[in-house]
Enzyme design. Structure first.
Site, PDB file in Angstrom:
ATOM      1  N   ASP A  45      -2.013   6.430   6.235  1.00 34.43           N
ATOM      2  CA  ASP A  45      -3.067   5.626   5.616  1.00 34.43           C
ATOM      3  C   ASP A  45      -3.394   4.532   6.624  1.00 34.43           C
ATOM      4  O   ASP A  45      -2.613   3.590   6.805  1.00 34.43           O
ATOM      5  CB  ASP A  45      -2.561   5.026   4.295  1.00 34.43           C
TER       6      ASP A  45
ATOM      7  N   TRP B  10       0.815  -1.215   0.000  1.00 32.34           N
ATOM      8  CA  TRP B  10       0.000   0.000   0.000  1.00 32.34           C
ATOM      9  C   TRP B  10       0.842   1.256   0.000  1.00 32.34           C
ATOM     10  O   TRP B  10       0.585   2.183  -0.767  1.00 32.34           O
ATOM     11  CB  TRP B  10      -0.996  -0.015   1.158  1.00 32.34           C
TER      12      TRP B  10
ATOM     13  N   LYS C 192     -13.161  -1.523   5.481  1.00 31.93           N
ATOM     14  CA  LYS C 192     -12.591  -2.588   6.303  1.00 31.93           C
ATOM     15  C   LYS C 192     -13.108  -2.560   7.725  1.00 31.93           C
ATOM     16  O   LYS C 192     -13.573  -3.570   8.219  1.00 31.93           O
ATOM     17  CB  LYS C 192     -11.085  -2.523   6.253  1.00 31.93           C
TER      18      LYS C 192
HETATM   19  C1  LIG Z   1      -7.882  -1.426   1.334  1.00 32.86           C
HETATM   20  C2  LIG Z   1      -6.842  -0.384   1.466  1.00 32.86           C
HETATM   21  C3  LIG Z   1      -6.852   0.767   0.690  1.00 32.86           C
HETATM   22  C4  LIG Z   1      -8.026   0.885  -0.215  1.00 32.86           C
HETATM   23  O1  LIG Z   1      -8.113   1.359  -1.311  1.00 32.86           O
HETATM   24  P1  LIG Z   1      -9.488   1.455  -2.119  1.00 32.86           P
HETATM   25  O2  LIG Z   1      -9.146   2.501  -3.111  1.00 32.86           O
HETATM   26  O3  LIG Z   1     -10.528   1.902  -1.147  1.00 32.86           O
HETATM   27  O4  LIG Z   1      -9.737   0.124  -2.708  1.00 32.86           O
HETATM   28  C5  LIG Z   1      -5.869   1.719   0.866  1.00 32.86           C
HETATM   29  N1  LIG Z   1      -4.901   1.529   1.789  1.00 32.86           N
HETATM   30  C6  LIG Z   1      -4.875   0.442   2.565  1.00 32.86           C
HETATM   31  C7  LIG Z   1      -3.820   0.293   3.587  1.00 32.86           C
HETATM   32  C8  LIG Z   1      -5.841  -0.545   2.414  1.00 32.86           C
HETATM   33  O5  LIG Z   1      -5.837  -1.632   3.187  1.00 32.86           O
END
Ligand SMILES: *Cc1c(COP(=O)(O)O)cnc(C)c1O
Length: 356
Positions: free
Chosen positions: A162, A88, A186
């Site tokens: 994030d 991420w 989530k």
């Molecule tokens: C799921 C997640 C995202 C999500 O991105 P979407 O654009 O909402 O699919 C972003 N950062 C993290 C750490 C995640 O787990």
């Protein structure tokens, strides 16, 4: 989603509080939805103990959109430092390159994202406009047990976190944070809603090319109603906030998260068949990737494990496609019993030598 929340939503689907319409049928500017929105903001502020000098923005586009929206609003087109601890934060750094001078200040890529680079080793730049971290890496199962104190590291830049996959599972020390964002899907509610909490003094510096609907100042000045917000997702998240407060809030969620995670990590570590590769000091409480050793059958045994799990009502255990194996995502709504049953099945599977 907590089952109690789904029950409430089902009961209110056709007629919210006797007003003769469901939430999806309301004008977003009418008095009924205005009441839902106001309650949602105040419950969230209480739940996460968000200080008054932070604005709460309810946005759309998910976490990935924030990877662009945050640099559009906070970077001034200049330097931004990224700490890469998994997929991420890597994605965030790549997207930001379109809008600013994004640099990697630290990375754990050489250890396959299994260790947390100590904050004292981060190469932070004097002129960075902010420092981005992902406080819980959902795919690699790496979590920051405490947020870095940038000021103590001699860095004046605000910290952007994030926290999509562990928000509301532990307290946030807002004194260390400039901005926090999280996709709701989530731990907070259904997909379609993105939460941004931003310190007031960081507003007002968006790039001219920033779309109005994604300009934090515009969103804030319009109380998250510059354009039609995702009303149903906000309502559902609001029900989740009420449920969380009834359960004892973030502190209670943290206690439960520790209990759930310990149960599963202890079972993994005691097993000869399963393993988790992440260093103990940064193992995630929310997302636990685990694997079956090659000697015990590797991928073929993993497929059998998943089939047997599904037969027992244990779902969504397949690892992310980029890392394979298995993953248990133990979000707030997961009862302890879900983990107890998973552990019992893992032990049974191992006793039977990998025959589901
Ligand atoms: C799921 C997640 C995202 C999500 O991105 P979407 O654009 O909402 O699919 C972003 N950062 C993290 C750490 C995640 O787990």
């Amino acid at each position: 989603m907590p089952e109690a929340v789904l029950q409430t939503a089902a009961a209110e689907m056709l007629d919210w509080h006797g007003c003769g319409m469901g939430v999806m049928e309301m004008s977003h500017r009418g008095k009924e939805f205005s009441a839902i929105l106001a309650q949602t903001f105040s419950d969230l502020r209480q739940l996460l103990a968000i200080p008054e000098h932070f604005k709460i923005l309810l946005m759309q586009g998910g976490g990935l959109a924030e990877n662009a929206i945050v640099p559009l609003n906070l970077s001034n087109g200049g330097g931004v430092d990224f700490v890469v601890t998994g997929s991420w934060s890597h994605k965030s750094s790549q997207e930001a390159l379109r809008y600013c001078d994004a640099k990697i200040a630290a990375s754990n890529a050489s250890s396959q994202h299994r260790h947390m680079p100590p904050a004292s080793t981060w190469q932070l730049r004097e002129q960075a406009h902010y420092v981005h971290v992902c406080s819980n890496e959902t795919i690699h199962g790496v979590e920051m047990q405490t947020l870095p104190d940038l000021a103590a590291l001699g860095c004046k830049a605000p910290l952007v976190i994030d926290c999509s996959s562990h928000i509301a599972s532990r307290p946030i020390d807002w004194s260390k944070v400039g901005l926090a964002f999280a996709g709701a899907q989530k731990n907070l509610g259904p997909a379609g809603l993105t939460l941004v909490v931003v310190r007031e003094d960081l507003l007002g510096q968006a790039l001219a090319i920033c779309p109005s609907a994604f300009n934090f100042t515009t969103v804030s000045d319009n109380n998250s109603m510059f354009n039609t917000p995702p009303t149903y997702a906000i309502y559902m998240a609001g029900l989740v906030f009420q449920w969380l407060l009834q359960q004892g809030g973030v502190e209670a969620m943290q206690t439960l998260a520790i209990e759930r995670a310990n149960l599963l990590y202890n079972a993994i570590d005691a097993s000869e068949m399963f393993y988790n590769p992440v260093a103990h000091d940064c193992r995630s409480r929310m997302n636990i990737p685990f694997f079956i050793t090659q000697e015990a059958g590797g991928q073929a045994a993993t497929e059998r494990f998943l089939l047997g799990a599904a037969l027992r009502g244990l779902l969504q255990l397949k690892g992310h496609k980029s890392v394979g194996g298995l993953r248990a995502s133990l979000y707030n709504a997961m009862p302890l019993q879900g983990v107890t049953r998973l552990v019992a099945y893992m032990q049974e599977f191992e006793r039977q030598g990998g025959a589901a």
